[in-house]
Structures are given as C-alpha cells and as structure tokens.
Design a protein around this motif. Structure first.
Motif, short mmCIF file in Angstrom:
data_model
loop_
_atom_site.label_atom_id
_atom_site.label_comp_id
_atom_site.label_asym_id
_atom_site.label_seq_id
_atom_site.Cartn_x
_atom_site.Cartn_y
_atom_site.Cartn_z
N MET A 1 0.82 -1.18 0.00
CA MET A 1 0.00 0.00 0.00
C MET A 1 0.87 1.26 0.00
N LEU A 2 1.97 1.27 0.76
CA LEU A 2 2.84 2.43 0.78
C LEU A 2 3.65 2.57 -0.50
N GLU A 3 3.79 1.49 -1.25
CA GLU A 3 4.56 1.56 -2.48
C GLU A 3 3.98 2.56 -3.46
N ASN A 4 2.70 2.76 -3.42
CA ASN A 4 2.05 3.68 -4.35
C ASN A 4 2.34 5.14 -4.02
N PHE A 5 2.69 5.43 -2.77
CA PHE A 5 2.89 6.81 -2.34
C PHE A 5 4.36 7.22 -2.35
N LEU A 6 5.28 6.25 -2.31
CA LEU A 6 6.71 6.56 -2.27
C LEU A 6 7.28 6.63 -3.69
N PRO A 7 8.08 7.64 -3.95
CA PRO A 7 8.68 7.73 -5.29
C PRO A 7 9.79 6.69 -5.44
N ASN A 8 10.02 6.28 -6.64
CA ASN A 8 11.08 5.32 -6.93
C ASN A 8 12.34 6.10 -7.31
N LEU A 9 13.32 6.15 -6.40
CA LEU A 9 14.53 6.92 -6.62
C LEU A 9 15.66 5.98 -7.07
N PRO A 10 16.40 6.39 -8.06
CA PRO A 10 17.47 5.53 -8.60
C PRO A 10 18.78 5.65 -7.79
N PHE A 11 18.74 5.21 -6.53
CA PHE A 11 19.91 5.34 -5.66
C PHE A 11 21.12 4.58 -6.20
N THR A 12 20.91 3.40 -6.75
CA THR A 12 22.04 2.61 -7.23
C THR A 12 22.77 3.32 -8.37
N LYS A 13 22.04 3.95 -9.25
CA LYS A 13 22.68 4.69 -10.34
C LYS A 13 23.42 5.90 -9.81
N TRP A 14 22.82 6.61 -8.85
CA TRP A 14 23.48 7.77 -8.27
C TRP A 14 24.78 7.39 -7.57
N VAL A 15 24.72 6.34 -6.80
CA VAL A 15 25.92 5.90 -6.07
C VAL A 15 26.98 5.42 -7.06
N SER A 16 26.58 4.68 -8.05
CA SER A 16 27.53 4.20 -9.06
C SER A 16 28.18 5.37 -9.80
N ASP A 17 27.39 6.33 -10.19
CA ASP A 17 27.93 7.52 -10.87
C ASP A 17 28.87 8.30 -9.96
N PHE A 18 28.50 8.44 -8.70
CA PHE A 18 29.33 9.17 -7.75
C PHE A 18 30.66 8.47 -7.53
N VAL A 19 30.65 7.16 -7.36
CA VAL A 19 31.88 6.40 -7.15
C VAL A 19 32.76 6.47 -8.40
N SER A 20 32.17 6.39 -9.56
CA SER A 20 32.95 6.51 -10.80
C SER A 20 33.59 7.89 -10.90
N TRP A 21 32.84 8.91 -10.60
CA TRP A 21 33.39 10.27 -10.63
C TRP A 21 34.49 10.43 -9.59
N LEU A 22 34.26 9.91 -8.40
CA LEU A 22 35.23 10.05 -7.32
C LEU A 22 36.55 9.36 -7.66
N THR A 23 36.48 8.14 -8.17
CA THR A 23 37.70 7.41 -8.48
C THR A 23 38.44 8.00 -9.68
N SER A 24 37.72 8.54 -10.64
CA SER A 24 38.40 9.15 -11.78
C SER A 24 38.97 10.52 -11.43
N THR A 25 38.29 11.27 -10.61
CA THR A 25 38.74 12.61 -10.25
C THR A 25 39.93 12.56 -9.28
N PHE A 26 39.87 11.69 -8.31
CA PHE A 26 40.91 11.61 -7.29
C PHE A 26 41.81 10.39 -7.47
N ASP A 27 42.07 10.06 -8.71
CA ASP A 27 42.94 8.92 -9.02
C ASP A 27 44.35 9.12 -8.48
#
Length: 69
Positions: A1-27
């Motif tokens: 029932m709560l699934e209909n009210f909560l937005p579906n946020l793409p956390f895995t993509k955000w985290v993956s993009d952040f880690v990729s950026w972090l490792t390439s920037t601070f290599d």
C-alpha cells in the motif's frame, strides 16, 4: 500500500555515478594508496604463509592465555 505513495529513486545509479566520478577525479590519491595497502597486505600474507599453522595456533593460544590479545 505504501509503495504507491513513495517515489522510486534511482539510488544505485546515483551511487555508481558518484563512485565513478570520485575514483576518476581523485585517481592521484587512490592509486598510491592502493599500491601502499596492497604491499602491506602482501607482506602480511607472506608472513602468515611462512609460519606453519600448528606453530601459529600455539602462538595465538599462548598470547590469549596471558591476556595479550
């Protein structure tokens, strides 16, 4: 029932993009750190492989008996 009210946020993509950026920037930080930690880990592995298992167990038992570890 709560699934209909909560937005579906793409956390895995955000985290993956952040880690990729972090490792390439601070290599320049991560590469030497990886090299140092890898060397330390290889030394620890070499020491532990050099000691026969029975002697290592005996050393750990003696240290535990005297409360050192």
């Amino acid at each position: 029932m709560l699934e209909n009210f909560l937005p579906n946020l793409p956390f895995t993509k955000w985290v993956s993009d952040f880690v990729s950026w972090l490792t390439s920037t601070f290599d320049f930080i991560f590469s030497p750190l990886e090299s140092i930690l890898s060397s330390i880990m290889n030394i620890i592995i070499d020491v532990l492989e050099f000691i026969p298992p029975v002697i290592f167990i005996a050393i750990v038992m003696i240290l535990a008996y005297f409360g050192i570890i």
